[in-house]
Scaffold this active site. Structure first.
Site, PDB file in Angstrom:
ATOM      1  N   SER A 144      28.694  -3.827  -1.015  1.00 35.58           N
ATOM      2  CA  SER A 144      29.172  -4.243   0.301  1.00 35.58           C
ATOM      3  C   SER A 144      28.701  -5.658   0.608  1.00 35.58           C
ATOM      4  O   SER A 144      27.782  -6.166  -0.050  1.00 35.58           O
ATOM      5  CB  SER A 144      28.588  -3.289   1.354  1.00 35.58           C
ATOM      6  OG  SER A 144      28.656  -3.835   2.655  1.00 35.58           O
ATOM      7  N   TYR A 157      22.790   1.483   6.480  1.00 33.71           N
ATOM      8  CA  TYR A 157      23.865   1.141   5.544  1.00 33.71           C
ATOM      9  C   TYR A 157      23.465  -0.070   4.706  1.00 33.71           C
ATOM     10  O   TYR A 157      23.615  -0.080   3.478  1.00 33.71           O
ATOM     11  CB  TYR A 157      25.123   0.850   6.344  1.00 33.71           C
ATOM     12  CG  TYR A 157      26.369   0.579   5.554  1.00 33.71           C
ATOM     13  CD1 TYR A 157      26.791  -0.734   5.312  1.00 33.71           C
ATOM     14  CD2 TYR A 157      27.151   1.612   5.069  1.00 33.71           C
ATOM     15  CE1 TYR A 157      27.951  -0.992   4.603  1.00 33.71           C
ATOM     16  CE2 TYR A 157      28.321   1.359   4.371  1.00 33.71           C
ATOM     17  CZ  TYR A 157      28.719   0.058   4.138  1.00 33.71           C
ATOM     18  OH  TYR A 157      29.874  -0.197   3.434  1.00 33.71           O
TER      19      TYR A 157
HETATM   20  P1  NAP Z   1      36.226   5.900   4.093  1.00 34.84           P
HETATM   21  O1  NAP Z   1      37.610   5.566   4.468  1.00 34.84           O
HETATM   22  O2  NAP Z   1      35.255   6.376   5.127  1.00 34.84           O
HETATM   23  O3  NAP Z   1      36.249   6.963   2.868  1.00 34.84           O
HETATM   24  C1  NAP Z   1      35.031   7.412   2.360  1.00 34.84           C
HETATM   25  C2  NAP Z   1      35.325   8.526   1.386  1.00 34.84           C
HETATM   26  O4  NAP Z   1      34.087   9.047   0.892  1.00 34.84           O
HETATM   27  C3  NAP Z   1      36.074   9.679   2.046  1.00 34.84           C
HETATM   28  O5  NAP Z   1      37.025  10.221   1.148  1.00 34.84           O
HETATM   29  C4  NAP Z   1      34.952  10.680   2.302  1.00 34.84           C
HETATM   30  O6  NAP Z   1      35.375  12.015   2.331  1.00 34.84           O
HETATM   31  C5  NAP Z   1      34.106  10.459   1.058  1.00 34.84           C
HETATM   32  N1  NAP Z   1      32.753  11.010   1.229  1.00 34.84           N
HETATM   33  C6  NAP Z   1      31.877  10.733   2.211  1.00 34.84           C
HETATM   34  N2  NAP Z   1      30.735  11.424   2.029  1.00 34.84           N
HETATM   35  C7  NAP Z   1      30.919  12.177   0.904  1.00 34.84           C
HETATM   36  C8  NAP Z   1      30.115  13.111   0.190  1.00 34.84           C
HETATM   37  N3  NAP Z   1      28.872  13.434   0.598  1.00 34.84           N
HETATM   38  N4  NAP Z   1      30.624  13.685  -0.925  1.00 34.84           N
HETATM   39  C9  NAP Z   1      31.882  13.383  -1.340  1.00 34.84           C
HETATM   40  N5  NAP Z   1      32.701  12.503  -0.714  1.00 34.84           N
HETATM   41  C10 NAP Z   1      32.205  11.913   0.393  1.00 34.84           C
HETATM   42  O7  NAP Z   1      35.534   4.629   3.426  1.00 34.84           O
HETATM   43  P2  NAP Z   1      36.178   3.362   2.704  1.00 34.84           P
HETATM   44  O8  NAP Z   1      36.363   2.258   3.688  1.00 34.84           O
HETATM   45  O9  NAP Z   1      37.309   3.793   1.823  1.00 34.84           O
HETATM   46  O10 NAP Z   1      34.913   2.945   1.803  1.00 34.84           O
HETATM   47  C11 NAP Z   1      34.737   3.477   0.509  1.00 34.84           C
HETATM   48  C12 NAP Z   1      33.480   2.830  -0.045  1.00 34.84           C
HETATM   49  O11 NAP Z   1      33.579   1.416   0.087  1.00 34.84           O
HETATM   50  C13 NAP Z   1      32.211   3.227   0.707  1.00 34.84           C
HETATM   51  O12 NAP Z   1      31.136   3.298  -0.203  1.00 34.84           O
HETATM   52  C14 NAP Z   1      31.996   2.046   1.671  1.00 34.84           C
HETATM   53  O13 NAP Z   1      30.632   1.920   2.027  1.00 34.84           O
HETATM   54  C15 NAP Z   1      32.450   0.922   0.819  1.00 34.84           C
HETATM   55  N6  NAP Z   1      32.858  -0.289   1.523  1.00 34.84           N
HETATM   56  C16 NAP Z   1      33.830  -0.251   2.483  1.00 34.84           C
HETATM   57  C17 NAP Z   1      34.223  -1.454   3.086  1.00 34.84           C
HETATM   58  C18 NAP Z   1      35.296  -1.515   4.148  1.00 34.84           C
HETATM   59  O14 NAP Z   1      35.415  -2.579   4.796  1.00 34.84           O
HETATM   60  N7  NAP Z   1      36.062  -0.475   4.364  1.00 34.84           N
HETATM   61  C19 NAP Z   1      33.642  -2.654   2.694  1.00 34.84           C
HETATM   62  C20 NAP Z   1      32.620  -2.632   1.737  1.00 34.84           C
HETATM   63  C21 NAP Z   1      32.259  -1.444   1.144  1.00 34.84           C
HETATM   64  P3  NAP Z   1      35.663  12.748   3.736  1.00 34.84           P
HETATM   65  O15 NAP Z   1      36.917  12.159   4.238  1.00 34.84           O
HETATM   66  O16 NAP Z   1      35.775  14.200   3.382  1.00 34.84           O
HETATM   67  O17 NAP Z   1      34.485  12.456   4.636  1.00 34.84           O
HETATM   68  C1  GCO Z   2      30.425  -3.024   9.447  1.00 34.57           C
HETATM   69  C2  GCO Z   2      31.438  -2.706   8.398  1.00 34.57           C
HETATM   70  C3  GCO Z   2      30.949  -3.203   7.050  1.00 34.57           C
HETATM   71  C4  GCO Z   2      31.982  -2.881   6.004  1.00 34.57           C
HETATM   72  C5  GCO Z   2      31.574  -3.385   4.666  1.00 34.57           C
HETATM   73  C6  GCO Z   2      31.473  -4.872   4.615  1.00 34.57           C
HETATM   74  O1  GCO Z   2      30.194  -2.181  10.333  1.00 34.57           O
HETATM   75  O2  GCO Z   2      29.875  -4.127   9.372  1.00 34.57           O
HETATM   76  O3  GCO Z   2      31.691  -1.316   8.332  1.00 34.57           O
HETATM   77  O4  GCO Z   2      29.734  -2.614   6.749  1.00 34.57           O
HETATM   78  O5  GCO Z   2      32.148  -1.510   5.892  1.00 34.57           O
HETATM   79  O6  GCO Z   2      30.444  -2.763   4.181  1.00 34.57           O
HETATM   80  O7  GCO Z   2      31.335  -5.251   3.264  1.00 34.57           O
END
Ligand code: NAP
Ligand code: GCO
Length: 263
Positions: A144, A157
């Protein structure tokens, strides 16, 4: 271009019923990989399977809480029996709790650490032995911006994602000599359900202040789409990255390089 092919490879993407995990799994499938994914509930597995089918992808879905070591080990054994040895692991499953640190309970802090840091350890530990036997393996940890930067309300986080960056470097250090490459992808701000609260249209119809902030901080002047992460994931999952190890590839539209637009 065969170096980017994933033909014959088995990939496990955790938490990939939708969002970033789904987009990454879709890209890996289009490069030839067989997709296995897990989620917490059957309804999300079914939703994911329907989504993959709509893309012409026959995926394998498993109910598994990635924090539960016994459940993860059982899932990996089941995948090895039903599909094949896992060549590519994408530790994608993750949660966030946006709470000012002094208002956050220790239990809430631990829950975020458990999913975002302990679970990638558990999943990597479950797949590495078979990767060693097979003579190769690719592990991609979804880090992230918060692996590098902090901000208000995301202490747990950021601590988890900072730790995940160092776990990535340590798996590289410990298993690189066995032809296992462990790298990270650091997405910027991506439009998924996880960030939906940060993009809500305000009662007066204006964009959320944080939405405006991110646009001003991003040279690309847009939020990322989950599909923006597919190509980088294929690269890190393929032979094209066999000499890339312990690297965090930031896919952020330039945020980390930019001081931000003058208000
Ligand atoms: P999201 O929409 O919240 O999806 C997260 C997924 O992880 C969901 O399918 C959720 O399942 C699953 N999950 C959560 N806890 C779990 C567990 N204990 N066991 C199995 N599955 C689990 O998140 P996203 O935005 O796609 O993010 C995916 C990854 O990218 C995460 O690691 C997040 O930190 C990272 N990330 C996101 C962003 C962003 O801007 N979106 C940026 C940087 C990094 P349920 O639906 O059943 O809860
Ligand atoms: C926040 C956002 C970020 C993104 C991502 C950025 O609250 O700042 O959720 O944490 O999820 O991790 O890279």
């Amino acid at each position: 271009m065969n170096m980017f092919s994933l033909e014959g490879k088995v990939a496990l993407v955790t938490g990939a019923s939708y969002g970033i995990g789904f987009a990454i799994a879709k890209a890996l499938a289009k490069a030839g990989a067989t997709i296995c994914f897990c989620d917490l509930k059957q309804e999300f597995i079914d939703r994911g399977l329907a989504g993959y089918e709509a893309e012409g992808i026959k995926a394998h879905g498993y109910i598994c809480n990635v924090c539960d070591e016994d459940a993860v080990n059982a899932m990996v054994q089941q995948i090895e029996a039903e599909v094949g040895v896992i060549d590519i692991l994408v530790n994608n499953a993750g949660i966030i709790k946006r709470i000012p640190m002094c208002e956050m309970s220790a239990a809430e802090f631990r829950q975020v650490i458990d999913v975002d840091l302990n679970a990638p350890f558990i999943c990597a530990k479950a797949v590495i032995p078979s990767m060693i036997k097979k003579g190769h393996g690719k592990i991609i940890n979804i880090c992230s911006m918060m692996s590098e930067l902090g901000r208000e309300t995301v202490s747990a986080y950021a601590a988890a994602k900072g730790g995940l960056k160092m776990l990535t470097k340590n798996i590289c250090s410990e298993y690189g000599h066995l032809n296992i490459q462990c790298n990270g992808i650091g997405p910027g701000y991506i439009a998924t359900p996880q960030t939906a609260p940060l993009r809500e249209i305000q009662p007066d119809g204006s964009r959320h202040p944080f939405d405006q902030f991110i646009i001003a901080k991003t040279p690309a002047e847009r939020w990322g789409e989950a599909d923006d992460l597919g190509g980088p994931a294929v690269f890190l999952a393929s032979d094209a990255s066999n000499f890339v190890n312990g690297h965090i590839l930031y896919v952020d539209g330039g945020i980390l390089a930019y001081i931000g637009k003058q208000p």
